[in-house]
Design an enzyme around this catalytic site. Structure first.
Site, PDB file in Angstrom:
ATOM      1  N   LEU A 271       0.898  -1.152   0.000  1.00  0.00           N
ATOM      2  CA  LEU A 271       0.000   0.000   0.000  1.00  0.00           C
ATOM      3  C   LEU A 271       0.935   1.199   0.000  1.00  0.00           C
ATOM      4  O   LEU A 271       1.846   1.262   0.834  1.00  0.00           O
ATOM      5  CB  LEU A 271      -0.855  -0.050   1.264  1.00  0.00           C
ATOM      6  CG  LEU A 271      -2.148   0.748   1.351  1.00  0.00           C
ATOM      7  CD1 LEU A 271      -3.085   0.443   0.186  1.00  0.00           C
ATOM      8  CD2 LEU A 271      -2.851   0.464   2.669  1.00  0.00           C
ATOM      9  N   ASP A 272       0.766   2.114  -0.945  1.00  0.00           N
ATOM     10  CA  ASP A 272       1.699   3.245  -1.074  1.00  0.00           C
ATOM     11  C   ASP A 272       1.873   4.023   0.225  1.00  0.00           C
ATOM     12  O   ASP A 272       0.954   4.062   1.050  1.00  0.00           O
ATOM     13  CB  ASP A 272       1.200   4.216  -2.153  1.00  0.00           C
ATOM     14  CG  ASP A 272       1.554   3.744  -3.549  1.00  0.00           C
ATOM     15  OD1 ASP A 272       2.291   2.758  -3.659  1.00  0.00           O
ATOM     16  OD2 ASP A 272       1.082   4.358  -4.519  1.00  0.00           O
ATOM     17  N   LYS A 273       3.019   4.680   0.331  1.00  0.00           N
ATOM     18  CA  LYS A 273       3.339   5.503   1.506  1.00  0.00           C
ATOM     19  C   LYS A 273       2.244   6.549   1.753  1.00  0.00           C
ATOM     20  O   LYS A 273       1.870   6.812   2.895  1.00  0.00           O
ATOM     21  CB  LYS A 273       4.689   6.201   1.276  1.00  0.00           C
ATOM     22  CG  LYS A 273       5.215   6.975   2.468  1.00  0.00           C
ATOM     23  CD  LYS A 273       6.622   7.483   2.202  1.00  0.00           C
ATOM     24  CE  LYS A 273       7.155   8.211   3.426  1.00  0.00           C
ATOM     25  NZ  LYS A 273       8.548   8.651   3.250  1.00  0.00           N
TER      26      LYS A 273
ATOM     27  N   SER B  30      -0.867   6.320   0.997  1.00  0.00           N
ATOM     28  CA  SER B  30      -2.183   5.714   1.201  1.00  0.00           C
ATOM     29  C   SER B  30      -2.284   5.125   2.603  1.00  0.00           C
ATOM     30  O   SER B  30      -1.275   4.881   3.256  1.00  0.00           O
ATOM     31  CB  SER B  30      -2.427   4.610   0.173  1.00  0.00           C
ATOM     32  OG  SER B  30      -2.288   5.123  -1.136  1.00  0.00           O
TER      33      SER B  30
END
Length: 250
Positions: free
Chosen positions: A105-107, A109
């Site tokens: 999960l992106d930084k 997000s």
């Protein structure tokens, strides 16, 4: 005592080793033993019995592995390399056993991510990533039009392909829900950018049958029911997966 007994095929299925049908085949092939003895089909076992398949102990399989649901805050990076990132997920959770995130999960997000020390289930989930649902709540920088919803749902060209059709629903003027069965790198952000919208917040609220029900920054173990349902879904989807080299976060 009778209440604690369960059929050997049900037991192997519940601990996530294989399906009941596959368990029956193993029993038929005399590859399963209970306390060192080859059982008959339909044999029931007690909690303290030692179950082995091909000489490897299966008993307490669930206790040996850890399966966590974590509500990742914005700013935490989904990496196991603790030397590179000071804000990495492993140091943040600080779990007493070595665990690793399933996917990413992106930084920027937040929301649900699963972590485990069970390599088999990681491989199954990642291989099946083109089949299982992941649900997100997204806010964008301007009012959401009906055209935006329709185009997001029908597919947008990103990363040299058109995204798969998906379910999209407007929740308020700047917020929508999207359910993906695809895991392209930064997929939702790229889709929105293509349609000239910018993502302000992005939260994952569900992975397959696991729903986000935790305060931000907290984790919990998967329940027995969640774990069993997850295995059933994986058993189905791994038979139909296609590889996806662009697998990434959002």
């Amino acid at each position: 005592m009778e209440d604690n007994l369960k059929r050997i095929n049900k037991y192997l299925s519940e601990v996530g080793y294989c399906s009941r049908r596959e368990a029956d085949k193993l029993i038929e092939a005399r590859r399963v033993t209970i306390n060192g003895k080859v059982p008959e089909m339909g044999t029931k076992i007690a909690p303290d019995d030692i179950v082995e398949v091909d000489g490897k102990t299966i008993s307490n399989n669930k206790e040996r592995f850890v399966y966590l649901a974590f509500n990742k805050p914005v700013g935490i990076v989904c990496t196991t390399d603790t030397r590179v990132e000071k804000d990495n997920i492993i140091d943040y959770i600080n779990y007493p056993k070595r665990i690793f995130p399933i996917g990413r999960l992106d930084k920027a997000s937040e929301g649900l991510i699963l972590l485990t020390d069970d390599g088999d289930i990681v491989n199954k989930i990642l291989r099946a990533s083109n089949n299982h649902e992941k649900e997100y709540i997204v806010t964008v920088d301007k009012p959401i039009s009906q055209t935006f919803i329709e185009r997001m749902a029908n597919g947008v060209p990103i990363l040299d392909r058109v995204t798969k059709k998906c379910e999209v629903r407007k929740l308020s003027s700047h917020e929508f829900k999207i359910i993906l069965t695809q895991g392209l790198n930064r997929q939702i952000r790229r889709m929105c950018e293509y349609l000239d919208y910018e993502v302000i917040t992005l939260k994952r609220v569900r992975i397959m049958n696991i729903k986000l029900d935790l305060p931000i920054g907290n984790y919990r173990e998967l329940t027995k029911n969640e774990f069993q349902e997850l295995n059933k879904l994986l058993e189905h989807s791994t038979k139909h997966y296609k590889s996806n080299k662009h697998n990434g976060g959002h």
